[in-house]
Scaffold this motif. Sequence first.
Motif, short mmCIF file in Angstrom:
data_model
loop_
_atom_site.label_atom_id
_atom_site.label_comp_id
_atom_site.label_asym_id
_atom_site.label_seq_id
_atom_site.Cartn_x
_atom_site.Cartn_y
_atom_site.Cartn_z
N THR A 1 39.95 35.61 40.87
CA THR A 1 38.80 35.09 41.61
C THR A 1 38.12 36.14 42.45
O THR A 1 36.90 36.22 42.52
CB THR A 1 39.24 33.91 42.51
OG1 THR A 1 40.03 33.01 41.75
CG2 THR A 1 38.04 33.18 43.08
N THR A 2 38.91 36.96 43.18
CA THR A 2 38.33 37.88 44.17
C THR A 2 38.79 39.32 43.90
O THR A 2 39.78 39.57 43.21
CB THR A 2 38.77 37.51 45.60
OG1 THR A 2 40.19 37.66 45.69
CG2 THR A 2 38.38 36.08 45.96
N LYS B 1 44.89 29.78 38.90
CA LYS B 1 45.72 29.44 40.04
C LYS B 1 45.68 27.93 40.35
O LYS B 1 44.65 27.29 40.21
CB LYS B 1 45.22 30.18 41.29
CG LYS B 1 45.40 31.69 41.20
CD LYS B 1 44.80 32.41 42.40
CE LYS B 1 43.30 32.41 42.43
NZ LYS B 1 42.66 33.06 41.29
N HIS C 1 39.82 28.62 42.47
CA HIS C 1 39.03 29.66 41.80
C HIS C 1 37.73 29.87 42.57
O HIS C 1 37.68 29.57 43.77
CB HIS C 1 38.79 29.26 40.33
CG HIS C 1 38.49 30.44 39.42
ND1 HIS C 1 38.81 31.73 39.71
CD2 HIS C 1 37.89 30.49 38.19
CE1 HIS C 1 38.44 32.54 38.73
NE2 HIS C 1 37.86 31.81 37.77
N THR C 2 36.69 30.31 41.90
CA THR C 2 35.46 30.72 42.60
C THR C 2 34.79 29.59 43.39
O THR C 2 34.02 29.86 44.31
CB THR C 2 34.45 31.26 41.58
OG1 THR C 2 34.35 30.33 40.49
CG2 THR C 2 34.91 32.59 40.98
N GLY D 1 41.09 34.16 35.23
CA GLY D 1 41.67 33.47 36.38
C GLY D 1 41.68 34.27 37.66
O GLY D 1 42.11 33.79 38.70
N LEU E 1 37.52 29.41 46.69
CA LEU E 1 38.13 30.62 47.26
C LEU E 1 37.07 31.71 47.31
O LEU E 1 36.44 32.02 46.29
CB LEU E 1 39.31 31.07 46.37
CG LEU E 1 39.84 32.50 46.56
CD1 LEU E 1 40.32 32.74 47.98
CD2 LEU E 1 40.97 32.78 45.58
N MET F 1 37.31 37.14 35.67
CA MET F 1 37.15 35.78 36.22
C MET F 1 37.54 34.72 35.19
O MET F 1 38.18 33.74 35.54
CB MET F 1 35.71 35.57 36.66
CG MET F 1 35.38 36.38 37.91
SD MET F 1 34.03 35.62 38.80
CE MET F 1 33.81 36.78 40.13
#
Lengths: 320, 92
Positions: free
Chosen positions: A244-245, B47, B80-81, A242, B84, A239
């Motif tokens: 995220t999932t 991103k 990011h978190t 960069g 998303l 994370m």
Amino acid sequence: MSQEQILAYRRPDGSVGVRNLVAVIPTCGCALHAAERIAAQVEGAALLHYAGGCGETEGDTALASQLLSQYGRHPNVIGSIVVSLGCETLDAHDLAGRIAQGHAPSELLVIQELGGTVKTVTRGLALARQMRSQAEHLEREPCPVSSLTVGLECGGSDGTSGLAANPAMGAFSDLMVAQGARVILPETSELLGAEHVMTERAASPEIAAQLLRTIEECERFLKATGEDFMGKQPSPGNMRGGITTVEEKALGDVLKGGHTPFVEVLAYGQAPSRAGLSFMDTPGNDLASVTGLVAAGCQIVTFTTGRGTPWAMPSRRWSR
Amino acid sequence: MVNTLVIDPRDMVGVALVELEDGSMVTFADMNGQRVHALEPIPFGHKIALVPIAEGQHIIKYGASIGVAARDIQPGEHVHTHNLKSVRGARQ
């Protein structure tokens, strides 16, 4: 595209090797020390570090024996020395016999019959050196790239792995498939989250269903440990980098397999039956995964890393 | 100089190849006249949105869905978190 060639060694059974290694194969943990001493003293000898052979379930012993025999018959191997204690559960005579049915000879040394470790090591060294000297006259000759089976592995990933190294490996995979080679993508747990892409790329609905079953089985296994594996993905380090999932992480991994369809789903250590890209059901641990890839006949395993992966197991020398 | 990587032509996000400062112009191969400025600092490897993304829309990277937008996202925003979410029941 024209048929590309590589310089490699043709074996009597028609297979093609890129190394001339002597495999030193202990059949139990008690024979490991003697086997280590043989392998360490002969250039071109590779130890198969196996410490089971007794006190295991029948299934585990049978799988280990099967994998060890596949190593003995591997195209990068010119001969095997099977080192047995003499009272282990794994049937060393049977293993040596199955290896000898392949393209390369095997010799069985039983420590209890030879009279101890020192005598076994002395005999093993003579045999290993003899096998190596017989290989000296072997010459590389042009062989089609289609005679290769190639494994795709990555480890110690960092933020650039999914951006540069894995797409580059994917391009390599596409080139190899275009040449008619067999290419294997391993590591089931790394695919959790990429199901939507994996099934789109399956060559048939049956293969798509098989891929989904394999991934679901892996997730069931992980849940049965009582730990929340998916809940811990991506890792805190991922994370910060960069990612995220879990989907994003999995897609960055699947990139290694390029863009060609999946033509087969393989069990651990199973050799592909057809040219093209296959998926192999393996653990996410790099050493366990590469062990399965080499057992399946991969003469070459390509490995990308971001943070470095300094492991030194025999299969590295086997397949580098 | 190119400062962002777009991996697949279908992607809605790019990846910063350097730390993008607030207000800096995003440059990548095959931009086709697209103009995007970073609306906030974007760390290396993170991103940045290249197109408007509506809440609930799948966000595409690597030419495939990496999850769903948790709220509307403007071009130039850090993705990011916070905006998303995974659809695979991951942490967050």
